[in-house]
Scaffold this motif. Structure first.
Motif, mmCIF file in Angstrom:
data_model
loop_
_atom_site.group_PDB
_atom_site.id
_atom_site.type_symbol
_atom_site.label_atom_id
_atom_site.label_comp_id
_atom_site.label_asym_id
_atom_site.label_seq_id
_atom_site.Cartn_x
_atom_site.Cartn_y
_atom_site.Cartn_z
ATOM 1 N N VAL A 214 0.779 -1.261 0.069
ATOM 2 C CA VAL A 214 -0.075 0.095 -0.005
ATOM 3 C C VAL A 214 0.932 1.363 0.045
ATOM 4 N N PHE A 215 1.930 1.191 0.861
ATOM 5 C CA PHE A 215 2.723 2.349 0.870
ATOM 6 C C PHE A 215 3.657 2.684 -0.279
ATOM 7 N N LEU A 216 4.072 1.668 -1.113
ATOM 8 C CA LEU A 216 4.498 1.998 -2.128
ATOM 9 C C LEU A 216 3.933 2.445 -3.250
ATOM 10 N N GLY A 217 2.587 2.123 -3.160
ATOM 11 C CA GLY A 217 1.651 2.875 -4.278
ATOM 12 C C GLY A 217 1.364 4.216 -4.251
ATOM 13 N N GLY A 218 0.862 4.823 -5.234
ATOM 14 C CA GLY A 218 0.519 6.197 -5.172
ATOM 15 C C GLY A 218 1.665 7.073 -5.572
ATOM 16 N N SER A 219 1.536 8.547 -5.249
ATOM 17 C CA SER A 219 2.545 9.319 -5.652
ATOM 18 C C SER A 219 3.598 9.317 -4.707
ATOM 19 N N GLY A 220 4.835 9.963 -5.283
ATOM 20 C CA GLY A 220 6.162 9.620 -4.289
ATOM 21 C C GLY A 220 6.331 10.699 -3.338
ATOM 22 N N ASP A 221 7.147 12.085 -3.462
ATOM 23 C CA ASP A 221 7.200 12.852 -2.520
ATOM 24 C C ASP A 221 6.076 13.327 -2.012
ATOM 25 N N PRO A 222 5.496 13.175 -0.794
ATOM 26 C CA PRO A 222 4.252 13.954 -0.212
ATOM 27 C C PRO A 222 4.323 15.321 -0.301
ATOM 28 N N ALA A 223 5.547 15.971 0.026
ATOM 29 C CA ALA A 223 5.675 17.379 -0.016
ATOM 30 C C ALA A 223 5.614 18.196 -1.476
ATOM 31 N N GLY A 224 6.031 17.295 -2.317
ATOM 32 C CA GLY A 224 6.138 17.799 -3.785
ATOM 33 C C GLY A 224 7.314 18.664 -4.072
ATOM 34 N N GLY A 233 6.260 5.890 -3.839
ATOM 35 C CA GLY A 233 5.347 5.815 -3.191
ATOM 36 C C GLY A 233 5.707 6.728 -1.770
ATOM 37 N N LEU A 234 5.424 6.218 -0.476
ATOM 38 C CA LEU A 234 5.757 7.013 0.585
ATOM 39 C C LEU A 234 7.088 6.373 1.392
ATOM 40 N N VAL A 235 7.708 5.745 0.444
ATOM 41 C CA VAL A 235 9.127 4.637 0.918
ATOM 42 C C VAL A 235 10.281 5.465 0.621
ATOM 43 N N ASP A 236 11.003 5.792 1.588
ATOM 44 C CA ASP A 236 12.295 6.321 1.161
ATOM 45 C C ASP A 236 13.269 5.099 0.943
#
Length: 283
Positions: A214-224, A233-236
């Motif tokens: 779930v965390f690997l999906g979606g957009s990358g940098d949450p702050a843009g 996704g949200l994984v560094d």
């Protein structure tokens, strides 16, 4: 060095400096130890240091730390489970429904973490770990086992399947891994610390795998606005790579030559480690 990690004297906005790499490798080594000895696949140990290394993200750092810890837990818990003796894992025989519900709950918890306020995740993390420490200190069955220290190998007392969904959801939402909940429960069911912590790894894997997906999906940098962070996704991925580079060799060594720790000291060390992490998150 992990490919892609910057090593300048100063941390660039969103970058990872040498001091961060050293810290991540050191915490990675610690997560290797905690994976083998306490069933912590890296979750709550890794979260504070990733929050620190990704502090340029501001409030979103806790979300990235939770997601990164999920990926670290997948690899650490899978490796630790693979090298765990079959006779120990036999205690989970018939636990399929529990594993499935842990995964379902974890997916729901990870989805909630993607959209929850960052401050809520951070302080819920601190509150949960602190309450767990208080519970372990005051309620009988963990430091003062009611049952004999050694549980008979042929008569394991598994966790009920019904706890799977809530345990998975809370563990994935906070990034603590399943061991913070499952080890105390298995300890109170009569298992030794050695068995309870070993069984925590496959249970953590059941939680971390869907959460990481779930965390690997979606957009990358949450702050843009942080192109120097290697976010999927949200994984560094840079932080995860450094943590795993430190952890995996330690897991391999300790699984072959596990240290002998008296059961009571084992339990007290578990509580002390939880307390230290809660303090680190507050500070």
């Amino acid at each position: 060095m992990v490919p892609g990690i910057g090593c300048g004297r100063r941390r660039r906005a969103g970058g990872v400096a040498c001091v961060d790499v050293v810290a991540l490798l050191g915490i990675g080594l610690l997560t290797g130890v905690t994976t083998v000895l306490f069933g912590f696949g890296g979750g709550f140990v890794a979260v504070p240091v990733v929050v620190w290394t990704d502090s340029a993200l501001g409030a979103d750092a806790i979300r990235v730390a939770t997601a990164t810890s999920a990926l670290v837990m997948v690899v650490n818990a899978a490796f630790a489970t693979a090298v765990t003796p079959r006779r120990v894992l036999a205690a989970l025989r018939g636990g399929g429904p529990l594993l499935v519900l842990l995964g379902v709950g974890a997916a729901a918890g990870a989805l909630a973490a993607r959209h929850a306020p960052a401050g809520l995740i951070r302080w819920a993390f601190v509150a949960y770990v602190a309450l767990t420490v208080v519970d372990l200190l005051l309620r009988p069955g963990f430091l003062r086992p009611r049952a004999p220290a050694e549980a008979a190998p042929g008569t394991p007392r598994p966790l009920p399947a019904a706890v799977g969904a809530p345990v998975g959801a809370v563990a994935a939402f906070l990034g603590v891994g399943g061991s913070v909940m499952t080890v105390p429960a298995m300890r109170r069911a009569g298992h030794t610390m050695h068995v309870a912590t070993a069984l925590a790894n496959p249970l953590t894997l059941a939680i971390a795998l869907p959460a990481a997906a779930v965390f690997l999906g979606g957009s990358g940098d949450p702050a843009g606005a942080h192109p120097h962070l290697a976010l999927v996704g949200l994984v560094d991925l840079r932080a995860a790579g450094a943590l795993l580079l430190g952890a995996l060799p330690v897991i391999a060594v300790l699984r072959r030559r596990p240290p002998h720790i008296p059961d009571r000291l084992y339990a007290w060390t578990y509580v002390a480690l939880l307390a230290a992490v809660a303090v680190a998150m507050v500070l």
